[in-house]
Scaffold this motif. Structure first.
Motif, PDB file in Angstrom:
ATOM      1  N   SER A 153     -39.612 -20.086  33.997  1.00 29.75           N
ATOM      2  CA  SER A 153     -39.089 -20.405  32.662  1.00 29.75           C
ATOM      3  C   SER A 153     -39.652 -19.452  31.618  1.00 29.75           C
ATOM      4  CB  SER A 153     -39.442 -21.852  32.297  1.00 29.75           C
ATOM      5  OG  SER A 153     -38.839 -22.770  33.173  1.00 29.75           O
ATOM      6  N   LEU A 166     -37.595 -16.968  29.060  1.00 31.67           N
ATOM      7  CA  LEU A 166     -37.816 -16.945  27.618  1.00 31.67           C
ATOM      8  C   LEU A 166     -38.166 -15.524  27.155  1.00 31.67           C
ATOM      9  CD1 LEU A 166     -38.140 -18.242  24.849  1.00 31.67           C
ATOM     10  CD2 LEU A 166     -40.468 -18.920  25.503  1.00 31.67           C
ATOM     11  N   ARG A 220     -34.990 -13.678  26.849  1.00 30.71           N
ATOM     12  CA  ARG A 220     -34.220 -14.236  25.720  1.00 30.71           C
ATOM     13  C   ARG A 220     -34.765 -13.757  24.378  1.00 30.71           C
ATOM     14  NH1 ARG A 220     -34.155 -20.798  25.002  1.00 30.71           N
ATOM     15  NH2 ARG A 220     -33.267 -20.958  22.882  1.00 30.71           N
ATOM     16  N   ALA A 235     -35.190 -23.516  17.830  1.00 31.12           N
ATOM     17  CA  ALA A 235     -34.272 -23.660  18.953  1.00 31.12           C
ATOM     18  C   ALA A 235     -34.980 -24.172  20.206  1.00 31.12           C
ATOM     19  CB  ALA A 235     -33.590 -22.329  19.236  1.00 31.12           C
ATOM     20  N   LEU A 236     -36.258 -23.862  20.349  1.00 32.51           N
ATOM     21  CA  LEU A 236     -37.000 -24.232  21.555  1.00 32.51           C
ATOM     22  C   LEU A 236     -37.417 -25.693  21.584  1.00 32.51           C
ATOM     23  CD1 LEU A 236     -39.342 -21.127  21.999  1.00 32.51           C
ATOM     24  CD2 LEU A 236     -37.279 -21.686  23.294  1.00 32.51           C
ATOM     25  N   GLU A 263     -36.239 -28.432  24.268  1.00 32.05           N
ATOM     26  CA  GLU A 263     -35.714 -27.881  25.511  1.00 32.05           C
ATOM     27  C   GLU A 263     -36.572 -28.359  26.682  1.00 32.05           C
ATOM     28  OE1 GLU A 263     -34.997 -23.731  25.614  1.00 32.05           O
ATOM     29  OE2 GLU A 263     -33.669 -23.723  23.857  1.00 32.05           O
ATOM     30  N   PRO A 264     -35.949 -28.728  27.807  1.00 32.15           N
ATOM     31  CA  PRO A 264     -36.706 -29.336  28.916  1.00 32.15           C
ATOM     32  C   PRO A 264     -37.766 -28.423  29.541  1.00 32.15           C
ATOM     33  CG  PRO A 264     -34.422 -28.867  29.543  1.00 32.15           C
ATOM     34  CD  PRO A 264     -34.499 -28.706  28.054  1.00 32.15           C
TER      35      PRO A 264
END
Length: 328
Positions: A260, A264, A267, A297-298, A301-302
């Motif tokens: 993850s 990120l 991104r 935005a984060l 988030e899961p």
């Protein structure tokens, strides 16, 4: 870099302890000019500093990773390192003159990582030695560091913090014009770190060069000298370097797994100036206002375990300089 025995300048040893005497008449603080300073050690390390100038009365903090050359630079300026090239001066005198002249050395205050004193001295003996060498001793400095309470203590048995306070008195109590300190807050608790910060802030008539590892020390500096692999990587006010190297903001994200974190990282490209990964599942991102948008935005988030957003700081700057990583 630490000072090895076979690199000490034995020919200058007599000058390290000036003859007893009264301090010279009050003089303006000296500027420091290094045209070229080269030190090559047997271990293969090379210090090469060029065109470096400190203004009279300026405080400069030296930062960088362990082994970057901070201590070597201080020791070379003091004449404690054998130099291959030493071109420059302090005030109106050459670097070599300051290394050899007792009169000039009495205008200096020095704190090194190691202090060698005869075994068995009590703190009062150390204070007497200081007073005899420099001719003066500001009681306010002793009291700020609570040294009078230790007068009857054996210097060899002091704790790390207690010894640092005595060594700071030796460096500062004669109100020197030129102060060179190697990590002055090391070993001090918050009370005495604050007291030392206050003392140094009040010595505005002195030129100060200090190697530092903490934001508290760095906050004293007019400019920051970043040493990297024996060379100057940057030299500017700390706030300027925070802005230029990191940007305005810091976003620190913990994720549930390394995969993850890699997603990120991809991104965030284009929205950040620098990315550092303290651990595979953690990212520290630095940049401008786009980071604030990303932070919002984060949230929720899961894959995200935690998000911390705020202004980039001196602590962040020191961490990045210690890593030597300035690219996203």
């Amino acid at each position: 870099m630490s000072l090895s025995d076979n690199e000490v300048r034995d020919d200058l040893a007599p000058a390290l302890l000036p003859k007893p005497g009264a301090p010279s008449a009050t003089s303006p603080p000296p500027g420091v000019r290094v045209d070229r300073l080269i030190v090559k050690t047997k271990a293969g390390f090379a210090l090469d500093v060029q065109d470096l100038s400190l203004a009279a009365g300026e405080t400069v903090a030296i930062v960088g990773a362990n082994g970057a050359g901070k201590t070597t630079l201080l020791e070379a300026l003091l004449g404690l390192r054998k130099t291959d090239v030493a071109e420059g001066g302090i005030g109106e005198a050459s670097l070599q003159a300051w290394a050899r002249s007792p009169r000039l050395r009495r205008r200096m205050g020095v704190l090194l990582q190691r202090t060698a004193l005869p075994f068995g001295l009590r703190v009062r003996d150390v204070l007497d030695l200081h007073r005899r060498i420099y001719g003066s001793q500001a009681q306010a400095v002793l009291e700020a560091l609570d040294v009078p309470r230790m007068r009857n203590f054996n210097y060899d048995w002091l704790s790390r913090g207690q010894r640092q306070r005595v060594d700071l008195v030796m460096a500062l109590a004669h109100r020197p014009d030129l102060i060179l300190l190697d990590e002055p807050f090391t070993g001090l608790d918050q009370q005495f770190a604050t007291a030392t910060h206050h003392l140094l802030s009040g010595m505005s008539s002195a030129t100060v060069l200090l190697a530092c590892h903490s934001a508290h020390e760095l906050s004293l500096a007019d400019r920051m000298l970043w040493m990297r692999d024996g060379r100057v990587a940057a030299f500017a006010p700390p706030a300027t370097l925070v802005k230029d190297m990191l940007g305005e903001y810091a976003l620190k994200v913990s994720l549930h797994d390394a995969a993850s974190a890699e997603r990120l990282r991809a991104r965030a490209q284009g929205a950040v100036r620098l990315i550092h990964a303290p651990r595979p599942e953690q990212l520290h991102l630095f940049g401008g206002s786009d980071l604030e948008t990303l932070a919002h935005a984060l949230i929720g988030e899961p894959a995200i375990a935690s998000v911390e957003f705020g202004a980039a700081s001196y602590t962040d700057l020191l961490h990045v300089c210690a890593l030597g990583d300035t690219h996203a």
